[in-house]
Design a protein around this motif. Structure first.
Motif, PDB file in Angstrom:
ATOM      1  N   ILE A  23       0.653  -1.138   0.605  1.00 29.35           N
ATOM      2  CA  ILE A  23       0.113   0.342   0.182  1.00 29.35           C
ATOM      3  C   ILE A  23       0.719   1.128   0.223  1.00 29.35           C
ATOM      4  CG2 ILE A  23      -1.644   1.403   0.818  1.00 29.35           C
ATOM      5  CD1 ILE A  23      -2.821  -0.848  -0.050  1.00 29.35           C
ATOM      6  N   TRP A  24       1.901   0.846   1.133  1.00 25.48           N
ATOM      7  CA  TRP A  24       2.781   2.547   0.595  1.00 25.48           C
ATOM      8  C   TRP A  24       3.748   2.500  -0.827  1.00 25.48           C
ATOM      9  CZ3 TRP A  24       0.460   5.178   4.727  1.00 25.48           C
ATOM     10  CH2 TRP A  24       0.491   4.637   5.816  1.00 25.48           C
ATOM     11  N   GLY A  25       3.814   1.559  -1.110  1.00 34.57           N
ATOM     12  CA  GLY A  25       4.577   1.537  -2.703  1.00 34.57           C
ATOM     13  C   GLY A  25       2.836   2.460  -3.510  1.00 34.57           C
ATOM     14  N   CYS A  26       1.919   2.099  -3.604  1.00 36.21           N
ATOM     15  CA  CYS A  26       0.610   2.363  -4.182  1.00 36.21           C
ATOM     16  C   CYS A  26       0.387   4.078  -4.161  1.00 36.21           C
ATOM     17  CB  CYS A  26      -0.287   1.767  -3.969  1.00 36.21           C
ATOM     18  SG  CYS A  26      -0.158  -0.202  -4.587  1.00 36.21           S
ATOM     19  N   VAL A  27       0.544   4.019  -2.487  1.00 38.54           N
ATOM     20  CA  VAL A  27       0.276   5.479  -2.825  1.00 38.54           C
ATOM     21  C   VAL A  27       1.593   6.429  -3.191  1.00 38.54           C
ATOM     22  CG1 VAL A  27      -0.085   7.572  -0.497  1.00 38.54           C
ATOM     23  CG2 VAL A  27      -0.726   4.945  -0.497  1.00 38.54           C
ATOM     24  N   ALA A  28       2.441   6.712  -2.954  1.00 37.93           N
ATOM     25  CA  ALA A  28       3.910   6.507  -3.698  1.00 37.93           C
ATOM     26  C   ALA A  28       3.607   7.057  -5.139  1.00 37.93           C
ATOM     27  CB  ALA A  28       5.434   6.556  -3.361  1.00 37.93           C
ATOM     28  N   GLY A  29       3.170   6.048  -5.693  1.00 34.49           N
ATOM     29  CA  GLY A  29       3.407   5.856  -7.120  1.00 34.49           C
ATOM     30  C   GLY A  29       2.081   6.767  -8.013  1.00 34.49           C
ATOM     31  N   PHE A  30       0.522   6.229  -6.984  1.00 35.51           N
ATOM     32  CA  PHE A  30      -0.268   7.294  -7.001  1.00 35.51           C
ATOM     33  C   PHE A  30       0.167   8.753  -7.924  1.00 35.51           C
ATOM     34  CE2 PHE A  30      -3.138   3.710  -6.191  1.00 35.51           C
ATOM     35  CZ  PHE A  30      -3.942   2.813  -7.421  1.00 35.51           C
ATOM     36  N   VAL A  31       0.298   8.383  -6.116  1.00 36.95           N
ATOM     37  CA  VAL A  31       1.313  10.279  -6.510  1.00 36.95           C
ATOM     38  C   VAL A  31       2.168  10.272  -7.149  1.00 36.95           C
ATOM     39  CG1 VAL A  31       1.932  12.318  -4.715  1.00 36.95           C
ATOM     40  CG2 VAL A  31       0.738  10.269  -3.589  1.00 36.95           C
ATOM     41  N   SER A  32       2.870   9.679  -7.388  1.00 34.45           N
ATOM     42  CA  SER A  32       3.792   9.863  -8.519  1.00 34.45           C
ATOM     43  C   SER A  32       3.754  10.686 -10.062  1.00 34.45           C
ATOM     44  CB  SER A  32       4.723   9.056  -8.881  1.00 34.45           C
ATOM     45  OG  SER A  32       5.824   9.164  -7.722  1.00 34.45           O
ATOM     46  N   LEU A  33       2.620   9.520 -10.648  1.00 32.89           N
ATOM     47  CA  LEU A  33       1.904   9.775 -11.345  1.00 32.89           C
ATOM     48  C   LEU A  33       1.047  10.971 -11.559  1.00 32.89           C
ATOM     49  CD1 LEU A  33       0.202   9.278 -13.942  1.00 32.89           C
ATOM     50  CD2 LEU A  33      -1.941   8.540 -12.854  1.00 32.89           C
ATOM     51  N   TYR A  34       0.593  12.391 -10.866  1.00 38.15           N
ATOM     52  CA  TYR A  34      -0.140  13.124 -10.829  1.00 38.15           C
ATOM     53  C   TYR A  34       0.667  14.428 -10.379  1.00 38.15           C
ATOM     54  CZ  TYR A  34      -4.374  11.659 -11.178  1.00 38.15           C
ATOM     55  OH  TYR A  34      -5.777  10.263 -12.143  1.00 38.15           O
ATOM     56  N   MET A  35       2.086  13.914 -10.325  1.00 39.65           N
ATOM     57  CA  MET A  35       2.907  15.144 -10.108  1.00 39.65           C
ATOM     58  C   MET A  35       3.571  14.721 -11.291  1.00 39.65           C
ATOM     59  SD  MET A  35       4.325  14.120  -6.144  1.00 39.65           S
ATOM     60  CE  MET A  35       4.282  14.691  -4.301  1.00 39.65           C
ATOM     61  N   PHE A  36       4.730  13.623 -11.627  1.00 39.68           N
ATOM     62  CA  PHE A  36       5.285  13.607 -12.540  1.00 39.68           C
ATOM     63  C   PHE A  36       4.940  13.519 -14.395  1.00 39.68           C
ATOM     64  CE2 PHE A  36       7.330  11.915  -8.926  1.00 39.68           C
ATOM     65  CZ  PHE A  36       8.166  13.348  -8.616  1.00 39.68           C
ATOM     66  N   PHE A  37       3.967  13.220 -14.325  1.00 37.14           N
ATOM     67  CA  PHE A  37       3.359  12.644 -15.274  1.00 37.14           C
ATOM     68  C   PHE A  37       2.519  13.543 -15.672  1.00 37.14           C
ATOM     69  CE2 PHE A  37       5.790   9.005 -13.928  1.00 37.14           C
ATOM     70  CZ  PHE A  37       6.910   9.218 -14.175  1.00 37.14           C
ATOM     71  N   GLY A  38       1.113  13.179 -15.175  1.00 38.38           N
ATOM     72  CA  GLY A  38      -0.157  13.786 -15.693  1.00 38.38           C
ATOM     73  C   GLY A  38      -0.163  14.812 -16.153  1.00 38.38           C
ATOM     74  N   PRO A  39       0.424  16.017 -15.571  1.00 39.06           N
ATOM     75  CA  PRO A  39       0.396  17.475 -16.216  1.00 39.06           C
ATOM     76  C   PRO A  39       1.084  17.377 -18.262  1.00 39.06           C
ATOM     77  CG  PRO A  39       1.309  18.204 -14.576  1.00 39.06           C
ATOM     78  CD  PRO A  39       1.516  16.466 -14.759  1.00 39.06           C
ATOM     79  N   ARG A  40       1.922  16.458 -18.348  1.00 37.24           N
ATOM     80  CA  ARG A  40       2.683  15.991 -19.459  1.00 37.24           C
ATOM     81  C   ARG A  40       1.519  15.587 -20.356  1.00 37.24           C
ATOM     82  NH1 ARG A  40       7.617  17.310 -21.699  1.00 37.24           N
ATOM     83  NH2 ARG A  40       8.306  18.581 -21.091  1.00 37.24           N
ATOM     84  N   LEU A  41       1.222  14.521 -19.857  1.00 34.34           N
ATOM     85  CA  LEU A  41       0.033  13.641 -20.690  1.00 34.34           C
ATOM     86  C   LEU A  41      -1.055  14.141 -20.848  1.00 34.34           C
ATOM     87  CD1 LEU A  41      -0.394  10.568 -21.076  1.00 34.34           C
ATOM     88  CD2 LEU A  41      -0.892  10.139 -19.040  1.00 34.34           C
ATOM     89  N   TRP A  42      -1.329  14.701 -19.761  1.00 38.49           N
ATOM     90  CA  TRP A  42      -3.134  15.571 -19.750  1.00 38.49           C
ATOM     91  C   TRP A  42      -2.531  16.892 -21.324  1.00 38.49           C
ATOM     92  CZ3 TRP A  42      -3.165  20.908 -18.974  1.00 38.49           C
ATOM     93  CH2 TRP A  42      -4.643  21.526 -19.238  1.00 38.49           C
ATOM     94  N   ALA A  43      -1.376  17.306 -21.443  1.00 35.47           N
ATOM     95  CA  ALA A  43      -1.988  18.874 -22.326  1.00 35.47           C
ATOM     96  C   ALA A  43      -1.414  18.005 -23.474  1.00 35.47           C
ATOM     97  CB  ALA A  43      -0.367  19.291 -22.108  1.00 35.47           C
ATOM     98  N   VAL A  44      -1.426  16.765 -23.775  1.00 34.09           N
ATOM     99  CA  VAL A  44      -0.537  16.682 -25.162  1.00 34.09           C
ATOM    100  C   VAL A  44      -2.049  15.524 -25.622  1.00 34.09           C
ATOM    101  CG1 VAL A  44       0.442  14.436 -24.788  1.00 34.09           C
ATOM    102  CG2 VAL A  44       0.651  15.142 -26.977  1.00 34.09           C
ATOM    103  N   ALA A  45      -2.571  15.283 -24.872  1.00 31.39           N
ATOM    104  CA  ALA A  45      -3.721  14.595 -25.518  1.00 31.39           C
ATOM    105  C   ALA A  45      -5.241  15.505 -25.190  1.00 31.39           C
ATOM    106  CB  ALA A  45      -4.733  13.865 -24.327  1.00 31.39           C
ATOM    107  N   LYS A  46      -5.011  16.469 -24.682  1.00 31.78           N
ATOM    108  CA  LYS A  46      -5.816  17.818 -25.094  1.00 31.78           C
ATOM    109  C   LYS A  46      -5.561  18.547 -25.935  1.00 31.78           C
ATOM    110  CE  LYS A  46      -7.617  22.202 -22.492  1.00 31.78           C
ATOM    111  NZ  LYS A  46      -8.995  21.611 -22.411  1.00 31.78           N
ATOM    112  N   LEU A  47      -4.715  18.582 -26.353  1.00 31.82           N
ATOM    113  CA  LEU A  47      -3.975  19.519 -27.443  1.00 31.82           C
ATOM    114  C   LEU A  47      -4.303  18.680 -28.680  1.00 31.82           C
ATOM    115  CD1 LEU A  47      -0.106  21.022 -26.585  1.00 31.82           C
ATOM    116  CD2 LEU A  47      -2.050  22.253 -26.946  1.00 31.82           C
TER     117      LEU A  47
END
Lengths: 501, 71
Positions: A76-100
């Motif tokens: 579970i601790w690994g999962c929490v760090a993993g989920f948060v990492s998605l939104y901290m590190f990869f989410g903005p770029r993935l969202w932006a390229v998909a939206k554009l």
């Protein structure tokens, strides 16, 4: 009788939300699949937290702690760090390229990024093979709940869940899935926390230290690693603890959570989301099943005069539900069952939506009908939902292994196979098509071999590491991606993210 | 992530998170005897709680003082 009325009203409330969502939706593919890219912070929080907090969290996770002791919390601790990492590190770029570029699925993003039709076929197949068993544990969880509560066959709960899922997804798509997750999440959290506090108050008047005293006196190995020896399952030694932590970290690649990043309204949500994820999700919500499974349930089973003697194997999956049924009034058991149903629906709905989008957008639209209209895309998505549901119900009725293993041994290692090409494709300019395909194929082959030949668990974890290494090495040995790809996926994205929100 | 890596506060943020993860891989060797904290917290749970608190503090400082995108 009261139970049937309550469960009926619950079903009607869910159905009403689905119908309302259908009436106000825009009937476009973007609206149906991604809620019109208009999801705000709170809705996103409920969509993702209760998209990952399933019947697995209610049953399998406490059941696993109950049998193995507290070390499994590392997953579970690994999962929490993993989920948060998605939104901290990869989410903005993935969202932006998909939206554009009007991409509707993360696999579509990667297929364009690597300019690879092969990846557009391979990735959905791997994800679906991992996702469908995971969906099946949701309806299986409700089936177990019905069985523990009323003594009926598991199939009753499985069919009840399936009918509600069809209503939510066919009528409302991603928007209703997100909205119902707020309603379902509140019921789930209230039930889970309420039942824990009530049972502690009733059985352990001196609180958790009393439960701890009972375990210390009767079964102290349940309070530390490696936990008790469980026949047919590995002992929780140092390598296993590290292994489940690394497996948990791969949570950033869970497809239904990655899909959530595409539904976001604007980039500031990525700034605030980790706060909710860490505090409300990691610290608050996930403490509830930990206390249930590592302290309260085993202490009750090991105390004198218990109403719930020690259970083992798959029977431990519903020990929480059995304790609630035995120690709390009958009317609360109905409420608890409603919480289990809420947990199942909230996760299965977004998993089914994601899977169906992969089938319709990436497999059918990508290969067989590239000129499809929005209406056709929506119809294919709905038909895919029905097909995937039938498949998952079949697995749920078959029920071959303990619930916890569906997630840690099948779903998560499978999801991890697209993690290197997903993360690399978003942040590493040098990642190439050849690297992505080679990594995915080698990693998946290792995983399938481990599953078929019952190889040790380090092979499963090793499959991800080998996948990542092959991706990097082959990428460096092959020509770098074309300039227009660099412009589309890096330069334009960075300019867009630098603009005012 | 590319933006975070481009400036010093971002690099420090990433190093803190990485070190905390390495710490999580180091501490399980101390889980093999019963240690209970604050009356009910077992060692694996406490280790994770500390990890999450480190991430929370690092996140609050970095995201609300040095976030690389414009609000």
């Amino acid at each position: 009788m009261l139970s049937i009325i309550v469960l009926g009203l619950f079903g009607i409330a869910v159905l009403w939300m689905a119908v309302y969502g259908y009436r106000i939706s825009a009937k476009t593919a973007e609206d149906y699949m991604l809620a019109g890219r208009g999801i705000g912070l709170i809705v996103l929080f409920f969509l993702t937290l209760f998209g990952i907090s399933s019947t697995w969290t209610f049953y399998a996770y406490p059941g696993f702690l109950y049998r193995h002791g507290p070390a499994f919390v590392y997953f579970i601790w690994g999962c929490v760090a993993g989920f948060v990492s998605l939104y901290m590190f990869f989410g903005p770029r993935l969202w932006a390229v998909a939206k554009l570029n009007h991409f509707l699925s993360p696999v579509e993003v990667l297929a364009q990024r690597y300019e690879s039709k092969a990846l557009r076929a391979i990735l959905p197949l791997i994800i679906l093979a991992s996702m469908v068993p995971y969906i099946s544990i949701e309806s299986l969880g409700v089936g177990l709940g019905f069985k523990a509560f009323a003594g009926v066959h598991e199939s009753v709960g499985i069919i009840y869940t399936t009918v509600l899922l069809i209503c939510i997804i066919l009528l409302g798509g991603m928007r209703v899935t997100a909205w119902t997750n707020i309603f379902l999440g509140i019921i789930y959290a209230t039930t889970f926390l309420g039942s824990l506090l009530w049972v502690i108050n009733r059985v352990f008047p001196d609180g958790l230290p009393q439960a701890l005293q009972i375990l210390s006196a009767t079964n102290p190995e349940l309070l530390s690693a490696p936990g008790p020896m469980v026949e047919g399952e590995p002992l929780f030694g140092y390598p296993i603890i590290v292994g489940v932590f690394i497996t948990g970290l791969m949570a950033f690649s869970w497809p239904h959570i990655v899909m959530g990043t595409l539904t976001v309204r604007d980039k500031t949500i990525f700034k605030w989301f980790p706060l909710l994820g860490i505090v409300a999700g990691g610290i608050c919500f996930y403490t509830i099943p930990f206390i249930w499974g590592s302290l309260v349930a085993p202490a009750i089973s090991h105390m004198d005069g218990t109403l719930v003697p020690v259970v083992s194997g798959k029977a431990a999956d519903n020990v929480v539900q059995v304790i609630i049924t035995k120690y709390l009034p009958g009317w609360f058991s109905t409420f608890a069952l409603m919480g289990v149903i809420a947990a199942a629906l909230s996760t299965a709905a977004i998993q089914l939506m994601t899977s169906a989008i992969l089938v319709s957008r990436d497999l059918i639209h990508g290969f067989f009908k590239p000129d499809a209209t929005d209406r056709q895309l929506i119809i294919w998505t709905k038909l895919s939902v029905i097909g995937l549901l039938i498949l998952s119900v079949g697995i749920a009725l078959w029920n071959p292994v303990a619930m916890a293993l569906y997630l840690t041994s099948i779903a998560v290692p499978g999801f991890a196979q697209w993690a290197p090409c997903l993360a690399g494709g978003i942040v590493w300019k040098r990642g190439t098509k050849q690297g992505a395909i080679a990594g995915v194929l080698v990693g998946t082959a290792m995983l399938v071999a481990a599953f078929i030949f019952h190889l040790p668990s380090f092979v499963i974890i090793g499959s991800f590491i080998v996948n990542a290494l092959v991706y990097v090495i082959v990428s460096l040995l092959t020509p770098k991606p074309a300039e227009h790809i660099e412009r589309m996926f890096f330069d334009e994205v960075e300019e867009f993210l630098e603009e005012k929100a | 992530m590319r933006e975070i890596f481009r400036h010093n506060p971002g690099r420090i943020f990433l190093i803190v998170l990485l070190l905390s993860l390495i710490g999580m891989l180091w501490v399980p060797r101390y889980f093999f005897e019963p240690r209970i904290f604050f009356g009910w917290l077992s060692a694996p749970y406490l280790a994770g709680l500390i990890l999450i608190l480190i991430w929370l503090i690092a996140y609050l400082i970095y995201f609300f003082r040095y976030w690389p995108y414009r609000d």
